[in-house]
Design a protein around this motif. Sequence first.
Motif, short mmCIF file in Angstrom:
data_model
loop_
_atom_site.label_atom_id
_atom_site.label_comp_id
_atom_site.label_asym_id
_atom_site.label_seq_id
_atom_site.Cartn_x
_atom_site.Cartn_y
_atom_site.Cartn_z
N UNK A 1 0.81 -1.22 0.00
CA UNK A 1 0.00 0.00 0.00
C UNK A 1 0.84 1.26 0.00
N UNK A 2 1.93 1.25 0.76
CA UNK A 2 2.80 2.43 0.85
C UNK A 2 3.50 2.70 -0.49
N UNK A 3 4.14 1.66 -1.07
CA UNK A 3 4.91 1.89 -2.29
C UNK A 3 4.01 2.14 -3.51
N UNK B 1 0.33 8.83 14.09
CA UNK B 1 -0.19 10.15 13.73
C UNK B 1 -0.95 10.17 12.39
N UNK B 2 -1.93 11.05 12.31
CA UNK B 2 -2.64 11.24 11.05
C UNK B 2 -1.84 12.23 10.21
N UNK B 3 -0.69 11.74 9.74
CA UNK B 3 0.22 12.54 8.94
C UNK B 3 0.51 11.80 7.64
N UNK B 4 0.68 12.57 6.58
CA UNK B 4 0.95 11.94 5.29
C UNK B 4 2.33 11.26 5.29
N UNK B 5 2.36 10.10 4.67
CA UNK B 5 3.61 9.34 4.54
C UNK B 5 4.44 9.95 3.42
N UNK B 6 5.68 10.30 3.75
CA UNK B 6 6.63 10.81 2.75
C UNK B 6 7.56 9.66 2.38
N UNK B 7 7.52 9.26 1.11
CA UNK B 7 8.34 8.12 0.67
C UNK B 7 9.65 8.62 0.07
N UNK C 1 4.19 7.56 -5.64
CA UNK C 1 4.11 8.69 -4.70
C UNK C 1 4.67 9.98 -5.28
N UNK C 2 5.48 9.87 -6.36
CA UNK C 2 5.99 11.08 -7.01
C UNK C 2 4.84 11.92 -7.54
N UNK C 3 3.91 11.24 -8.22
CA UNK C 3 2.76 11.94 -8.82
C UNK C 3 1.84 12.53 -7.76
N UNK C 4 1.89 11.96 -6.55
CA UNK C 4 1.04 12.43 -5.45
C UNK C 4 1.71 13.54 -4.64
#
Length: 330
Positions: free
Chosen positions: A116-118, A140-146, A184-187
């Motif tokens: 899900x993350x990748x 935390x309800x924080x966005x995951x930075x990949x 995740x780049x596009x996001x």
Amino acid sequence: MKKIIAGLTLAAVSSFAWTINGTGATFPYPVYKNAIKGFYVKTDNKVNYTGTGSGTGIKEVALRHVDFGGSDKPLSPRTLRKGKLYQFPTVVGGIVFGYNIPGVKNLKLSQEAIKGIVLGNIEYWDNPEIIKSNNGMKLPHKKIIFVHRSDKSGTTFNFTYYLSKMSKTWNKKYGARKLINWPTDAQGRSIAGKGNFGVSAAIKTNTYSIGYVDYADAVKNKLKMVTVQAADGKFVAPTPKNFAEGAAYAGFDPKKDFYKVIAYPKQGYPIIAATFILVPQEKTEADKKVTTFFNYLYNHDEIASKLGYVALPANVKNQVRKYWEEKGIK
């Protein structure tokens, strides 16, 4: 008289000393760096190696700009024949998930959470799939930075090979490659770093980030590391002992120039990689110097083990030595 003889002896040794140059994979750089120091002290011979990434290592040795190239992506026998190169493995290591979530320790990720993350389907740290494996841990309800590599990388190849074995969706859409346009780049949720050291630095300086990096760089940068779900369903911590368990299933074959990707073994830590050296077939004398240096590394397993890598098993090292002998480069 003794002083004069000593001086002559030192001069004689120095006059016969040689230098070889290599470049490539950053994954084994800590091991090579330490081996180079010990080898110089013992032999007075100098080895220069720069960690520029596997893509550069392959390119530079193919162009004969260096005496040897380092790559975490092994080349197939067909590609080696075309480029007139020989290939052999040096050490095995683990690729880990380093993460930066303030106050969160001992994070576990299931295979579904990793997918899900990748793939960009899990955007927040408090996603139920992540919480499920962490006994209700408050996240935390924080966005995951990949965080991923910006350069052509053997570490990326081995990591995406693992993803391809673990996820049919990933395999179909992306496969195993040295350079990826990550979902995740596009996001807008990605950061790219050059080399394993660049990825480590990005994770360390960006809260709520996670990325893949070699174990030695993660330890050096004091990154927190994820315990991941293995192929057999068990959760396995990123430790040298668990890397070694996975490496036991490698199965190198000298008849295939040791061509083998070992990520996602059936047991043990699932994200492991062997790293390789490439040398030009026609440069026999330079190749002998290269193999002399790597034989020194083979004879000093402690160099790899102290840094969290796994030395090759004795039988594999003997296979490599025989391979060198057969190729006339020992």
